[in-house]
Scaffold this active site. Sequence first.
Site, PDB file in Angstrom:
ATOM      1  N   HIS A 124      -2.588  -0.989  14.996  1.00  0.00           N
ATOM      2  CA  HIS A 124      -3.450  -0.448  15.035  1.00  0.00           C
ATOM      3  C   HIS A 124      -4.386  -1.298  14.801  1.00  0.00           C
ATOM      4  CE1 HIS A 124      -5.173   0.341  10.950  1.00  0.00           C
ATOM      5  NE2 HIS A 124      -4.614   1.873  10.843  1.00  0.00           N
ATOM      6  N   ASP A 201       4.747  -4.625  11.687  1.00  0.00           N
ATOM      7  CA  ASP A 201       3.862  -3.551  10.669  1.00  0.00           C
ATOM      8  C   ASP A 201       4.314  -1.929  10.150  1.00  0.00           C
ATOM      9  OD1 ASP A 201       2.246  -1.724  10.341  1.00  0.00           O
ATOM     10  OD2 ASP A 201       0.088  -1.745  11.948  1.00  0.00           O
ATOM     11  N   GLN A 204       3.823   2.860  10.010  1.00  0.00           N
ATOM     12  CA  GLN A 204       4.449   4.323  10.073  1.00  0.00           C
ATOM     13  C   GLN A 204       6.462   4.100  10.447  1.00  0.00           C
ATOM     14  OE1 GLN A 204       2.194   6.660  10.335  1.00  0.00           O
ATOM     15  NE2 GLN A 204       0.766   5.758  10.652  1.00  0.00           N
ATOM     16  N   LYS A 227       2.062   5.860   2.560  1.00  0.00           N
ATOM     17  CA  LYS A 227       2.614   7.181   3.721  1.00  0.00           C
ATOM     18  C   LYS A 227       3.842   7.143   3.136  1.00  0.00           C
ATOM     19  CE  LYS A 227      -0.180   4.591   6.552  1.00  0.00           C
ATOM     20  NZ  LYS A 227      -1.402   5.379   7.498  1.00  0.00           N
ATOM     21  N   CYS A 365      -8.027   4.474  14.372  1.00  0.00           N
ATOM     22  CA  CYS A 365      -7.732   2.863  13.822  1.00  0.00           C
ATOM     23  C   CYS A 365      -6.827   2.853  15.304  1.00  0.00           C
ATOM     24  CB  CYS A 365      -7.730   2.389  12.824  1.00  0.00           C
ATOM     25  SG  CYS A 365      -8.808   3.306  11.466  1.00  0.00           S
TER      26      CYS A 365
HETATM   27  N1  C6P Z   1      -3.028   4.435   9.624  1.00  0.00           N
HETATM   28  C1  C6P Z   1      -3.580   7.025  10.438  1.00  0.00           C
HETATM   29  O1  C6P Z   1      -3.888   7.788  10.112  1.00  0.00           O
HETATM   30  P1  C6P Z   1      -2.980   0.833   5.470  1.00  0.00           P
HETATM   31  O2  C6P Z   1      -4.845   1.399   6.047  1.00  0.00           O
HETATM   32  O3  C6P Z   1      -3.467  -0.102   5.080  1.00  0.00           O
HETATM   33  O4  C6P Z   1      -2.255   1.887   4.150  1.00  0.00           O
HETATM   34  O5  C6P Z   1      -2.291   1.504   6.536  1.00  0.00           O
HETATM   35  C2  C6P Z   1      -3.670   0.228   7.594  1.00  0.00           C
HETATM   36  C3  C6P Z   1      -2.046   0.914   9.090  1.00  0.00           C
HETATM   37  C4  C6P Z   1      -1.432  -0.576   9.234  1.00  0.00           C
HETATM   38  N2  C6P Z   1      -0.906   0.173   9.924  1.00  0.00           N
HETATM   39  C5  C6P Z   1      -0.732   0.836  11.003  1.00  0.00           C
HETATM   40  C6  C6P Z   1       0.696   1.222  12.317  1.00  0.00           C
HETATM   41  C7  C6P Z   1      -0.903   2.602  10.856  1.00  0.00           C
HETATM   42  O6  C6P Z   1      -1.107   3.104  11.054  1.00  0.00           O
HETATM   43  C8  C6P Z   1      -1.575   2.364   9.550  1.00  0.00           C
HETATM   44  C9  C6P Z   1      -2.591   3.392   8.835  1.00  0.00           C
HETATM   45  C10 C6P Z   1      -3.209   5.659   8.976  1.00  0.00           C
HETATM   46  O7  C6P Z   1      -2.818   6.336  11.724  1.00  0.00           O
HETATM   47  C11 C6P Z   1      -4.899   4.860   8.400  1.00  0.00           C
HETATM   48  S1  C6P Z   1      -5.929   5.070   9.492  1.00  0.00           S
END
Ligand code: C6P
Length: 407
Positions: A124, A201, A204, A227, A365
């Site tokens: 991401h 990370d 997910q 999430k 993203c």
């Molecule tokens: N992915 C998606 O629709 P934040 O925005 O900080 O809570 O998470 C960022 C992030 C980092 N790593 C991974 C693997 C992610 O999936 C995400 C967030 C969302 O897939 C929003 S772009």
Amino acid sequence: MTTFPIEKIREDFPILKETIRNKPLVYLDNAATCQKPQVVIDSISHLYSHDYANVHRGVHTLSVKATDRYEGAREKVRAFINASSTKEIIFVKGTTEAVNLIAQTFGKTQINKGDEILITSMEHHSNIVPWQMLCEETGAVLKVAPINLQGELIFKEFEKLINDKTKLVSVVHMSNALGTVNPVKKIIAIAKSKNIPVLLDGAQAIPHMSVDVQELNCDFYAFSGHKLYGPSGIGVLYGKQALLEAMPPYQGGGDMIRKVTFDETEYNNLPYKFEAGTPSIADVVGLGSAIDYLSEIGMDKIAAYEAELLDYATEKAKSIKGLKIIGEAKDKGAILSFVLDKIHPHDIGTMLDSLGIAIRAGHHCAMPVMDFFEVPATARASFAMYNTKQEIDVLIDGIEQLIEVFG
Ligand code: C6P
């Protein structure tokens, strides 16, 4: 077939009773953010109605109550991921802030010109851009391990990229664009054999499987509350105590200090050293409630149920002519990314919305993943524990309808 209490779980989420465009809501955008159970909503409301004040600052009863609830939630997070101490649990805004924190503290002090940071090509943007920024500032080099056409990490290539210059490995536990679950134990073992710290990370992975940071032996683990059926604006950075102790603070301000004079400042103990300013108190408490809720159901049961959902959806999707699944890793979480011949993913998203179905269409993203598969975007249905096979049937019917209209 597992005996998963799906009806009871659906009852717990008030938003699932909503209708969208006069159709029952079918919410399949859980990888973007998932919906909240009533207990989470209630716990936030209860805090503001009965126990709210600033934390760590007052001797008055309400402040003590609020602090107890805030620190109680930290202990819940600790137990949930099996960290060895609450000192290792830092509250941040989300995964993005957690990765930036590591880049700006660990990165700035431990990574120098010519050093290498190793990621994968399924990351991401949150696990790419902070490292690019650090490389720009320090002269370090970002190395990217490739993936194959199934969307799996090519482990041999990853291994080849590890060398004496590698100062950090930072990889996604489960990909948001593909669903791939990375072989993180293998990744950590190889990095550890060369004393290289590993950041996972977990944005997910965390809602879909049980995570034990001690068993994984990762050095850092980042995730977002929103999430994990908790509030948005709150997340967690887990870090091994010794590493966190050695790192400088991320931001300066209240709560992260022990003593301040105009000449110098003595920083607070962990975890407060990394929590400058008034924290997101109610969101932390809400996250604690989400963890209680999930723990009662059991992460292993959730994982088993979602695996059934994914298998069911994958099989049905494969039977649709002109549909191509993007991401077919052997080890995969509950995400179905796909493209259709001649129909742009944004049209898929809009058309499905008219049927009450929420999916995400776009690059998620993860633009480099789109480039690798040579698609501008994908349509992505992402499942949560409250989804059902009936909802997948509605999705599949919807896709078939739109192929008839556009195809
Ligand atoms: N992915 C998606 O629709 P934040 O925005 O900080 O809570 O998470 C960022 C992030 C980092 N790593 C991974 C693997 C992610 O999936 C995400 C967030 C969302 O897939 C929003 S772009």
